[in-house]
Scaffold this active site. Structure first.
Site, PDB file in Angstrom:
ATOM      1  N   THR A 143      29.168 -43.620 -20.793  1.00  0.00           N
ATOM      2  CA  THR A 143      29.757 -43.217 -19.511  1.00  0.00           C
ATOM      3  C   THR A 143      30.876 -42.201 -19.649  1.00  0.00           C
ATOM      4  O   THR A 143      30.818 -41.115 -19.062  1.00  0.00           O
ATOM      5  CB  THR A 143      30.268 -44.468 -18.773  1.00  0.00           C
ATOM      6  OG1 THR A 143      29.155 -45.314 -18.493  1.00  0.00           O
ATOM      7  CG2 THR A 143      30.965 -44.089 -17.475  1.00  0.00           C
ATOM      8  N   PHE A 144      31.927 -42.522 -20.374  1.00  0.00           N
ATOM      9  CA  PHE A 144      33.070 -41.620 -20.435  1.00  0.00           C
ATOM     10  C   PHE A 144      32.727 -40.288 -21.109  1.00  0.00           C
ATOM     11  O   PHE A 144      33.090 -39.227 -20.589  1.00  0.00           O
ATOM     12  CB  PHE A 144      34.253 -42.313 -21.125  1.00  0.00           C
ATOM     13  CG  PHE A 144      35.196 -42.989 -20.159  1.00  0.00           C
ATOM     14  CD1 PHE A 144      34.704 -43.765 -19.119  1.00  0.00           C
ATOM     15  CD2 PHE A 144      36.567 -42.872 -20.296  1.00  0.00           C
ATOM     16  CE1 PHE A 144      35.562 -44.394 -18.222  1.00  0.00           C
ATOM     17  CE2 PHE A 144      37.438 -43.495 -19.413  1.00  0.00           C
ATOM     18  CZ  PHE A 144      36.943 -44.253 -18.364  1.00  0.00           C
TER      19      PHE A 144
END
Length: 438
Positions: free
Chosen positions: A82-83
């Site tokens: 995600t990040f």
């Protein structure tokens, strides 16, 4: 009293008018304020696989796709987490360059980084490159984010003009209403770049699996939020003035407790410091154990493979940043790498959905959809890497992009300009056209 004869008075008036006109002609002209670009809204549907469109649960997304631009899929950057990928979307840099190399990291100077470590998440020293809201602010545009990884940190001395600490509490409708309220202001005060973030599909995919009814419900919920956004734009007379880019960071794969590899079976726990587990394992041998760890792990194994960070597959563009551990192991699609202790903490079970696998795995494919006055209608794009979204954002905002790994030329076929229906921005060119969807 002396009275000037009428002909002389007329002549004097004409001379005065001539002098005034001459003065006006030579007076410096005040430059007109540059036209502001149409607002751009970047939307993330975290964990939304492009095949989810085929489930018949997202009529709003389907309508936007039919009348806008849809990519067959978008390739996430490595690792498909995600990040790293959200920050790649807004910087155009691969994780190996912007430094968010995993959701969990260690830096000798900064300590530990994790999604729940607020001090690290809000520390701009972790975040390299230049996110689009910094690029835009430096060039005079207002920006606002309704959640986005990186937007909570002061990067290069700047944050978005408006931003929020992430919380799952605001409903999708409340997030949309926050953005619409920005557009209720006088037009000169509008943010020209805005974000919306929805984690709901990703959360359901992890907790219940990508094919579960709960995941279907989350798809329908975020689609309803997008319908609310479009209704709000229409009510404000802005339907034809806002450019939407709807993306995801990655897809989702099925995993199970029967497909778990225990690192303890390959390596004594005290031989290495394990920094990450799951789909992507990062570890550093303890001093004096380097040869032992490499002999045990490097190479191909059943359902996973390991490399020195300098020898990772070139197609991943990964391995140069010092935050990447000395050895990286990648689980095969659908498998997890854990320790016995980690599995016990999870109650002996793993959640049925996961990502973080090879970006070329079909289950990891991400969504890209675009709609608005800048975009062509009914165009399908071939697959492309997500680094190319940042230069597209810069183009739409009429600003100069910072150094990045992306290339605007890849997404020029998405623009109306590529189809002869709208002029390109100054300094840009159009070299190719996309294929029209049938």
């Amino acid at each position: 009293m002396t009275i000037t004869p009428r002909p002389l008075r007329a002549l004097a008036a004409l001379l005065l008018i001539g002098l005034l006109l001459a003065a006006c002609a030579h007076a410096p002209r005040q430059a007109a304020a540059p036209a502001l670009p149409d607002p751009v809204i970047l939307i993330s549907l975290d964990g939304f696989h492009p095949d989810y469109l085929q489930r018949g649960l997202s009529p709003t997304l389907q309508r936007l796709a039919d009348t806008g631009v849809l990519a067959a899929w978008m390739n996430p950057s490595y690792p498909s987490l995600t990040f790293p990928n959200h920050y790649t979307l807004v910087t155009g840099l691969r994780p190996d360059r912007h430094g968010i190399v995993h959701n969990t990291m260690f830096d000798p100077a900064l300590g530990s980084f994790g999604l729940s470590l607020r001090g690290a998440v809000e520390d701009g020293r972790w975040w390299g490159g230049e996110p689009i809201w910094v690029t835009a602010r430096r060039q005079g545009l207002r920006t606002a984010t309704m959640f986005w990884p990186g937007s909570e940190a002061e990067i290069a001395g700047l944050r978005p003009h408006e931003w929020f600490r992430f919380s799952p509490q605001p409903t999708p409708a409340e997030r949309v209403d926050t953005l619409l309220a920005w557009l209720d202001r006088p037009e000169p005060d509008w943010p020209r770049f805005m974000t919306l973030y929805f984690e709901h599909v990703d959360t359901a995919g992890h907790d219940f699996g990508p094919h579960a009814p709960q995941t279907d419900a989350a798809i329908a919920a975020v689609d309803a939020a997008l319908a609310r956004l479009l209704d709000g734009l229409r009510a404000r007379g802005l339907e034809g003035r806002v450019n939407l880019i709807i993306t995801s960071d990655h897809g989702m794969a099925e995993v199970s407790s029967e497909r778990v590899i225990l690192l303890d079976d390959h390596l004594p726990r005290e031989a290495a410091r394990i920094l990450t587990l799951g789909e992507v394992v990062g570890l550093s041998p303890q001093p004096g154990h380097e040869a032992e760890v490499e002999a045990a792990l490097l190479g191909r194994h059943a359902h996973f493979a390991c490399w020195r960070r300098e020898q990772l597959p070139p197609r991943w563009h990964y391995g140069r940043h010092p935050r990447i551990p000395a050895i990286v192991c990648q689980a095969d699609e659908g498998w997890k790498l854990l320790t016995r202790a980690a599995l016990e903490r999870a109650g002996g079970r793993v959640k049925p959905g996961a990502h973080g696998f090879d970006p070329e795995a079909p289950s990891m494919r991400a969504l890209f959809l675009a709609h608005g006055p800048a975009f062509a209608q009914g165009v399908e794009l071939p697959p492309f890497d997500n680094v190319h979204v940042y230069p597209l954002l810069a183009h739409l905002l009429g600003i100069t992009a910072a150094d990045c790994d992306g290339d605007l030329a890849v997404l020029v076929p998405a623009l109306r300009s590529a189809h002869g229906t709208q002029a390109v921005l100054p300094g840009q060119s159009c070299s190719s056209c996309g294929s029209t969807r049938r």
